[in-house]
Design an enzyme around this catalytic site. Structure first.
Site, PDB file in Angstrom:
ATOM      1  N   SER B 217       0.851  -1.383  -0.332  1.00 20.01           N
ATOM      2  CA  SER B 217       0.143   0.157  -0.017  1.00 20.01           C
ATOM      3  C   SER B 217       0.555   0.549   0.123  1.00 20.01           C
ATOM      4  O   SER B 217       1.733   1.393   1.173  1.00 20.01           O
ATOM      5  CB  SER B 217      -0.919  -0.080   1.471  1.00 20.01           C
ATOM      6  OG  SER B 217      -0.319  -0.087   2.302  1.00 20.01           O
ATOM      7  N   GLY B 219      -0.499   5.086  -0.465  1.00 19.50           N
ATOM      8  CA  GLY B 219      -1.002   5.816   0.446  1.00 19.50           C
ATOM      9  C   GLY B 219      -1.090   6.253  -0.695  1.00 19.50           C
ATOM     10  O   GLY B 219      -2.470   5.599  -1.667  1.00 19.50           O
ATOM     11  N   ALA B 220      -1.344   7.923  -1.540  1.00 25.98           N
ATOM     12  CA  ALA B 220      -2.042   8.730  -1.957  1.00 25.98           C
ATOM     13  C   ALA B 220      -2.437   7.802  -3.682  1.00 25.98           C
ATOM     14  O   ALA B 220      -2.719   7.243  -5.254  1.00 25.98           O
ATOM     15  CB  ALA B 220      -2.189   9.268  -2.525  1.00 25.98           C
ATOM     16  N   GLY B 222      -2.025   4.317  -4.120  1.00 25.75           N
ATOM     17  CA  GLY B 222      -2.550   3.289  -4.830  1.00 25.75           C
ATOM     18  C   GLY B 222      -2.085   2.183  -3.908  1.00 25.75           C
ATOM     19  O   GLY B 222      -0.890   1.691  -3.078  1.00 25.75           O
ATOM     20  N   GLY B 248      -5.187   1.110   6.065  1.00 25.56           N
ATOM     21  CA  GLY B 248      -4.154  -0.293   5.499  1.00 25.56           C
ATOM     22  C   GLY B 248      -5.125  -1.397   5.588  1.00 25.56           C
ATOM     23  O   GLY B 248      -4.655  -2.596   5.069  1.00 25.56           O
ATOM     24  N   ASP B 249      -5.754  -0.986   7.322  1.00 31.12           N
ATOM     25  CA  ASP B 249      -7.042  -2.512   7.004  1.00 31.12           C
ATOM     26  C   ASP B 249      -7.480  -2.439   6.902  1.00 31.12           C
ATOM     27  O   ASP B 249      -8.206  -4.145   6.137  1.00 31.12           O
ATOM     28  CB  ASP B 249      -6.973  -1.947   8.456  1.00 31.12           C
ATOM     29  CG  ASP B 249      -5.550  -1.574   9.629  1.00 31.12           C
ATOM     30  OD1 ASP B 249      -4.657  -2.254   9.766  1.00 31.12           O
ATOM     31  OD2 ASP B 249      -6.054  -0.619  10.370  1.00 31.12           O
TER      32      ASP B 249
END
Lengths: 309, 309
Positions: B217, B219-220, B222, B248-249
């Site tokens: 992951s 962040g922004a 993707g 992230g969860d």
């Protein structure tokens, strides 16, 4: 027995972090939990000085149960907290281990229902019957009327129990008008009450507003007092470095302790100033360092206060 | 049933303050309490998507009881936490209402005794019998061996239950070597595992270390995934502003949900990326905004990933 009132009791959490940086994540190394709120701090210091103390105020929810559980482990302090439906607040003190500075986050506290406030007043009146003095300490939780301390001062006076008030803002303004025996503002609270930033003049003004005696705590500058017997300034011999959390509560404990022992005012002030400085010197927030207290007791200079012209 | 494991469960407190200023006192306007720890967040999102979820891990003391009490009010989530003698930790997230930024303070958690760790492993093996998939999430509390996740991955594989691992540092390194079905590191965790700051290369490296599929992951930016069926990058159509806590969860929940529904990898990644962005968009930390999720589902671009030369 000395009674201390803490309407906005708290579970005090202290977190130590290597360095507090806003907008970052921190792993807390060490967590300390203590019963909190000014009146509970005053009670702990009084008990350490050998006095019998009873604490009252409100307790509720799981945090309230933790506070009460911790109180059972504090020798000399009797728990007479009154249960409420809401949950006792937490306060978080984050100690930055690099600078030693503390950042505080205080939850607002539970909303007190009017029936709960009435139940408290009844319990308070019953406790006064066995009290030699009472201290009213700290902020008001939501739901308690702003004139709450004025009412509690009047009840204590009607019962013939000496009463000390340590609060701020409008509850202090109204409480002073009800003629408590002692008020213990800090410099900021005194200025807010009187409009004067000159503590010596401001303590006289606070007496005119109704307080019989006024003891202002001025941090490292010590104490300035205006009483019916005279006016004094009590100054420690040197600046003590450390954590000032609870230093004002130790002043309250020193004043009450001296009142019960019928000490002359200069000795009361000397004790209060030494306890306050010894609290700053203690590594644990809100506790005082006994050796520092003993060492400072003889070194506080107490002088007659003359009004600057 | 999907099983999520949170060894370091927490009571998550969120405080809103007008502006966080280090070394000052703050009155907290609004306090929120939630069951916390990554696996509990994953479970809440899975339940909101309509899946049956069971949560396990450790619970202890008064904060543990509050966590369990809050879980009973979360529809679709079954509590199978294992009791321990220590006290469940708190985490405090302080939201600065001026900047929107969050400062976190995480308590370390209770020390787990070796008998408690053994009791957990036994309970876990029993729960796997009824599980269609399992997610192992978050940090290890003190006392749990660093190879804990590797052991739990092996137990799941022996039981024939697909296992996803979302942790960091040495527990991730050892866990990956035990050949989990999926690992979901963020950019920093992936770089720490592989030594490469180029996510596309690093996901391939993580597969070589033992993970069957790797979804990072970013962040922004993707998600980037390396799987036995192919490699993809899933990118949201625009940057979503908000609170990234729990994003992230939500990726983990999306991946597990897609696994159970036997969706092809591109659809799993699309769902996970949309859920993650919808979590950032939600005003409540760790929950996802349903309309944003529905709107984004068709707008995530999923492209074959080609290694930059």
């Amino acid at each position: 027995m000395i009674l201390t009132v803490t309407l906005n009791t708290a579970l005090d959490l202290t977190y130590h972090v290597p360095e507090l940086r806003a907008h970052r994540s921190h792993r807390v190394g060490d967590v300390q939990e203590r019963p909190g709120g000014k009146g509970l701090n005053v009670a702990r210091v009084l008990a350490a000085l050998g006095h019998e103390v009873t604490v009252t105020g409100f307790t509720g929810g799981v945090t309230g149960r933790v506070v009460q559980d911790l109180l059972t482990r504090t020798p000399g302090v009797v728990d007479a907290l009154v249960p409420v439906g809401g949950t006792t607040r937490r306060t978080v003190a984050v100690v930055d281990m690099r600078s030693g500075d503390t950042t505080r986050l205080d939850e607002p506290g539970p909303v007190i229902a009017s029936a709960e406030w009435s139940a408290f007043q009844e319990a308070y009146e019953g406790l006064l019957a066995g009290a030699d003095a009472v201290a009213l300490c700290g902020s008001l939780p939501p739901g308690v009327p702003v004139g709450a301390y004025a009412a509690l001062v009047r009840t204590a006076r009607a019962a013939g129990v000496p009463v000390l008030l340590d609060t701020s803002g409008e509850p202090l303004r109204r409480g002073v008008a009800a003629r408590p025996d002692i008020v213990k503002p800090n410099a900021g609270e005194l200025a807010e009450l009187t409009g004067s930033h000159e503590p010596s003049r401001a303590t006289l003004d606070a007496r005119r507003r109704g307080a019989q005696s006024v003891v202002a705590s001025l941090g490292a500058q010590g104490l300035v007092a205006a009483t019916p017997e005279g006016r004094w300034r009590a100054t420690p011999p040197h600046r003590v470095h450390g954590n000032p959390t609870g230093a004002g509560d130790s002043v309250v404990a020193g004043l009450l302790s001296g009142l019960l022992e019928r000490l002359p005012w200069p000795e009361r002030l000397s004790r209060a100033a030494a306890l306050s400085a010894a609290t700053v010197a203690s590594p644990v927030a809100g506790e005082f360092d006994h050796p520092t207290y003993e060492a400072l007791m003889g070194l506080i200079s107490v002088n007659n206060e003359v009004l600057a012209s």
